[in-house]
Motif scaffolding. Structure first.
Motif, PDB file in Angstrom:
ATOM      1  N   UNK C  90      36.114  38.636  43.323  1.00 44.64           N
ATOM      2  CA  UNK C  90      36.009  37.426  43.850  1.00 44.64           C
ATOM      3  C   UNK C  90      36.144  37.237  45.279  1.00 44.64           C
ATOM      4  N   UNK C  91      35.340  36.455  46.087  1.00 43.72           N
ATOM      5  CA  UNK C  91      35.608  36.130  47.358  1.00 43.72           C
ATOM      6  C   UNK C  91      36.471  34.902  47.329  1.00 43.72           C
ATOM      7  N   UNK C  92      37.500  34.653  48.461  1.00 40.83           N
ATOM      8  CA  UNK C  92      38.481  33.460  48.165  1.00 40.83           C
ATOM      9  C   UNK C  92      37.563  32.008  48.254  1.00 40.83           C
ATOM     10  N   UNK C  93      38.146  31.412  47.179  1.00 40.10           N
ATOM     11  CA  UNK C  93      37.459  30.165  47.210  1.00 40.10           C
ATOM     12  C   UNK C  93      36.176  29.868  46.271  1.00 40.10           C
ATOM     13  N   UNK C 276      43.854  43.638  43.492  1.00 42.98           N
ATOM     14  CA  UNK C 276      43.584  44.162  44.818  1.00 42.98           C
ATOM     15  C   UNK C 276      42.858  43.346  45.829  1.00 42.98           C
ATOM     16  N   UNK C 277      43.284  43.654  46.957  1.00 44.02           N
ATOM     17  CA  UNK C 277      42.297  42.984  47.893  1.00 44.02           C
ATOM     18  C   UNK C 277      41.746  43.825  48.860  1.00 44.02           C
ATOM     19  N   UNK C 281      41.099  40.726  53.295  1.00 41.75           N
ATOM     20  CA  UNK C 281      41.965  39.677  52.529  1.00 41.75           C
ATOM     21  C   UNK C 281      41.018  38.741  52.200  1.00 41.75           C
ATOM     22  N   UNK C 282      39.764  38.747  52.095  1.00 44.03           N
ATOM     23  CA  UNK C 282      38.933  37.712  51.573  1.00 44.03           C
ATOM     24  C   UNK C 282      38.263  37.978  50.164  1.00 44.03           C
ATOM     25  N   UNK C 283      38.191  39.364  49.934  1.00 51.37           N
ATOM     26  CA  UNK C 283      37.608  39.844  48.598  1.00 51.37           C
ATOM     27  C   UNK C 283      38.829  40.485  47.747  1.00 51.37           C
ATOM     28  N   UNK C 284      38.931  39.690  46.459  1.00 51.46           N
ATOM     29  CA  UNK C 284      39.929  39.991  45.575  1.00 51.46           C
ATOM     30  C   UNK C 284      39.447  40.564  44.553  1.00 51.46           C
ATOM     31  N   UNK C 285      39.919  41.733  43.621  1.00 55.15           N
ATOM     32  CA  UNK C 285      39.557  42.078  42.587  1.00 55.15           C
ATOM     33  C   UNK C 285      40.665  42.394  41.537  1.00 55.15           C
TER      34      UNK C 285
END
Lengths: 157, 271, 364
Positions: C90-93, C276-277, C281-285
């Motif tokens: 996901x991307x933040x938000x 994970x990021x 820091x904008x994409x997390x998994x």
């Protein structure tokens, strides 16, 4: 107003006590009402009484220099207050002060001790009941020593 | 079919600091709301990039979910730090709840230790909403210090709404004029009717054991004593195996179980 | 209706023609492993194994059997429930999204009856609960299973006492029985599903005739040649009663807590997740990977692990496998494949440990 004997019979601490012992004890008991901030006893004082609390709240405290009167435990309705009268030198180790006005039954310690001395049955019964209270409070104290809530408690958040 | 592993985005709409380390968040759905919850259920709360934790639901209506979270680790720290407007992910609601409503005319005894009041709050809200359904509604609260009490500004309102609220702390400060001692000592003040009582107990595991044992000693049958247990939870849906407690998968068979199931398990070391 | 094949070449070719990735046993690195097969020639013809607690060696057979070996270090769970999977990113938000990939079209060739049961056990844990794993279910549904009845139990095998046997029960598309001759091998093949029927109908086969009886006899005989046995009696009750047994300490004095048994076990399903990021820091998994109840962190609960001792971790593993699995999923989690016996570096044999627990009970 109820007679002392009836008050004794309905208090949980003496529940189921043989009627003749209730009669004996009632002779040395009387109902009392004590207001907020009334000190029932102070550290080091002579332990001349004990109480069955019927309503209200008493706290046990001790004075610590710099910290004031530190409360260690509260004793509420349905509980017995005071056991130092059972053992020599009959002196209080902690103090007791009323924080919510109490109705209680106050006992004269010395005659109750004499009753116990001449009646081993009553002695065993009362000692046993006090023992149970002591054990419960000791165990509760041990649990408090664990500082349970001090640890993270987790998944329930 | 939507995977049970996919968090739904929720926005923080209100944030209240309960104690030095505990925060209550109201969360409103940004997309599809989660299905309705039952008191005692939990959600998996995801903090972006940090991780996920199971948190009991403390309330919320019309799609809003309220969580009271204590900051005890990396993820809960991140959740507690969330500000109004921030987004968190939620999955759930999962697990077996408290089993309310209790039978008509029952006496409800809610015993909360520390943060354990948070999962009990929906039970209290239910009992006060349907106050006529029950005879007595008792709420016994134990906390470490007066400063650790949750929802303290609500206690008076609960009492006005018909709950008998009694609070005790392990350590008093100078301002405290209430009870001091273990929460089980409060039972001495009460006359519990074993045939009518349903008890809901939540707090640290040892506190729940001592409390449940004390209730049992007063004649309350074990199945009528409900406890909310806790083990490591990773998935919330029974796949990951982490939350096993002997025969139970707590995310599925719990977190709330009857003390008849819990008692034999809680005394086995390292089960 | 049984048919006879004189070679598996056409079967593998037909599965590949059906755009399937054929996974089967083959010899690699001194073991019989599972890998993608281009042709039936990669099967381990002429190889057997010698298995003991803490021991596994290839041995040359006097014949050309392809399935004359017992369980190897891997099981099919590596394909149905992979060691590491991305759950979403996901991307933040934004709302997280699952990886958009169709499930692989596997054909499992040579699934032994114990492993077929193990797949059924995984189905009930991951595929059939209140919250089935969509990913697992999709992989499972896309998989074609060619089972092989067992005519060669190994020294660590105990499927019969674990409630199974050398004959494959339900859950396969095709089932083979290998008939081993002096210098030939033939296969009696039967379909267990419509998919299987269809595939079988495309192959050139011979009538099975007398071979069917020969195959049955070989499988029946295998049931009597198990290298080991679980102790008789109700193991679920035994486990529940023996939580405080002294014998757990005895096992713990040998167990290295290495987690090998959980990795090789065909039903051990436990997983953990990794967050994970990326560097911005904008994409997390979020990834799921196999976990083991032997890892101290497995039972971590804010502040510490619940099961800190090896004793408690071994007890958890064995108790779950043969005891509490019943409570959770309505059956045992052990199918008797013997992998945990062979691949334990110190040779802990669960059948012997259970027998010791049972005898401790008798003694007390």
């Amino acid at each position: 107003m109820m007679a002392p004997r009836d008050l004794l019979a309905e208090h949980p601490f003496l529940a189921g006590l043989e009627p003749r012992w209730l009669d004996n004890l009632a002779e040395h008991a009387h109902p009392v009402y004590r207001n907020r901030q009334h000190r029932l006893f102070a550290v080091g004082g002579s332990a001349r009484h004990f109480w069955l609390i019927r309503s209200g709240l008493v706290v046990l405290d001790i004075h610590a220099p710099g910290r004031g009167d530190v409360v260690v435990e509260s004793i509420g309705a349905g509980a017995v207050l005071g056991w130092s009268w059972l053992f020599s030198p009959y002196r209080w180790s902690f103090g007791a002060v009323v924080v919510e006005a109490i109705q209680a039954i106050e006992f004269e310690a010395a005659p109750v001790r004499r009753l116990m001395a001449v009646d081993p049955g009553l002695s065993a019964e009362l000692t046993g009941r006090f023992m149970r209270v002591v054990v419960e409070r000791l165990q509760a104290t041990r649990v408090r020593l664990l500082d349970l809530y001090g640890f993270p408690t987790g998944a329930k958040p | 079919m939507k995977s049970a592993m996919m968090p739904q985005p929720y926005r923080v709409t209100a944030r209240r600091e309960e104690t030095a380390d505990t925060v209550t968040l109201d969360l409103a759905p940004l997309a599809a709301p989660l299905p309705p919850y039952a008191p005692g259920q939990f959600t998996m709360v995801y903090a972006f990039g940090v991780g996920e934790v199971p948190i009991s639901i403390s309330g919320g209506e019309n799609g809003v979910i309220t969580h009271t979270v204590r900051s005890v680790g990396a993820v809960t720290r991140a959740v507690c730090a969330a500000r109004v407007g921030d987004t968190l992910g939620l999955r759930g609601p999962f697990g077996a709840g408290w089993g309310v409503p209790a039978p008509f005319g029952a006496d409800l005894v809610l015993v909360a230790g520390g943060i354990g009041l948070a999962p009990l709050r929906p039970v209290l809200d239910h009992a006060l909403r349907e106050r006529d359904r029950y005879r007595h509604v008792l709420l016994l609260i134990g906390a470490r210090t007066p400063g650790d009490l949750l929802y303290s500004s609500d206690h008076a309102a609960w009492a006005r709404a018909g709950a008998d609220v009694r609070v005790t702390v392990d350590r008093a400060d100078r301002s405290w004029t209430g009870r001091v001692g273990l929460v089980t000592a409060l039972f001495d003040e009460l006359w519990l009717d074993p045939g009518r009582t349903t008890a809901y107990v939540c707090g640290p595991e040892l506190m729940m054991r001592f409390t449940a044992d004390a209730l049992r000693a007063r004649g309350i049958p074990e199945p009528a004593i409900r406890v909310s247990l806790e083990r490591n939870m990773r998935c919330g849906v029974g796949w990951c195996g982490h939350c096993q407690l002997g025969p139970l998968l707590l995310c599925r068979d719990g977190p709330v179980v009857g003390y008849d199931h819990a008692a034999p398990l809680l005394t086995v070391k390292e089960l | 209706m049984a048919a006879l094949l004189t070679s598996l070449d056409s079967l593998v070719a037909a599965l590949r023609a059906d755009r399937r990735q054929v996974i089967g046993p083959t010899v690699r690195d001194g073991a019989i492993v599972l890998a993608e097969l281009d042709s039936a020639r990669q099967l381990p013809y002429g190889w057997g194994v010698r298995v003991a607690p803490g021991g596994y060696r290839l041995r040359e057979r006097a014949d050309r059997a392809a399935f004359g070996h017992s369980a190897g270090p891997q099981s099919w769970k590596a394909y149905l429930h992979p060691p590491r999977t991305e759950l979403w990113s996901t991307r933040r938000g934004e709302s997280p999204a699952e990886p958009d990939e169709p499930p692989p079209r596997y054909a499992f060739l040579g699934v032994r009856p114990c492993d077929l049961r193990a797949i059924g056990v995984l189905d009930r844990v991951l595929g059939q609960g209140k919250y089935p794993s969509v990913r697992y279910a999709a992989r499972r549904a896309a998989t074609f299973i060619v089972a092989v009845n067992c005519t060669e139990p190994g020294e660590a095998c105990f499927c019969v006492s674990a409630g199974g046997g050398p004959k494959a029960a339900a859950g396969y598309d095709l089932v083979l029985t290998e008939l081993i001759g002096a210098d030939t091998v033939r296969y009696v093949v039967e379909a267990g599903s419509e998919k299987g029927e269809r595939l079988l109908s495309t192959l050139d086969t011979y009538p099975a005739d007398a071979a069917t009886a020969e195959a049955s006899a070989a499988v029946d005989a295998a049931a009597g040649r198990m290298g080991r046995a679980l102790p008789p009696g109700d193991l679920r009750a035994l486990i529940a009663e023996k939580r405080d047994a002294a014998h757990w300490d005895d096992v713990a004095s040998r167990c290295l807590s290495c987690a090998n048994c959980t990795m090789v076990c065909p039903t051990c399903f436990c997983t953990t997740v990794e967050d994970t990021t990326d560097l911005t820091g904008e994409v997390a998994g979020r990834w799921q990977r196999w976990d083991s109840c032997f890892d101290p962190d497995f039972s971590y609960l804010h502040g510490g692990a619940v099961r800190t001792s090896t004793r408690s971790r071994y007890r958890q593993w064995l108790s779950h496998k043969v005891g509490t699995w019943h409570d959770q999923f309505g059956e045992a989690g052990c199918v008797g494949c013997g992998r945990c016996v062979a691949w334990c570096p110190v040779g802990i044999d669960l059948t012997a440990e259970l027998a010791a627990l049972a005898s401790e009970e008798t003694a007390s």
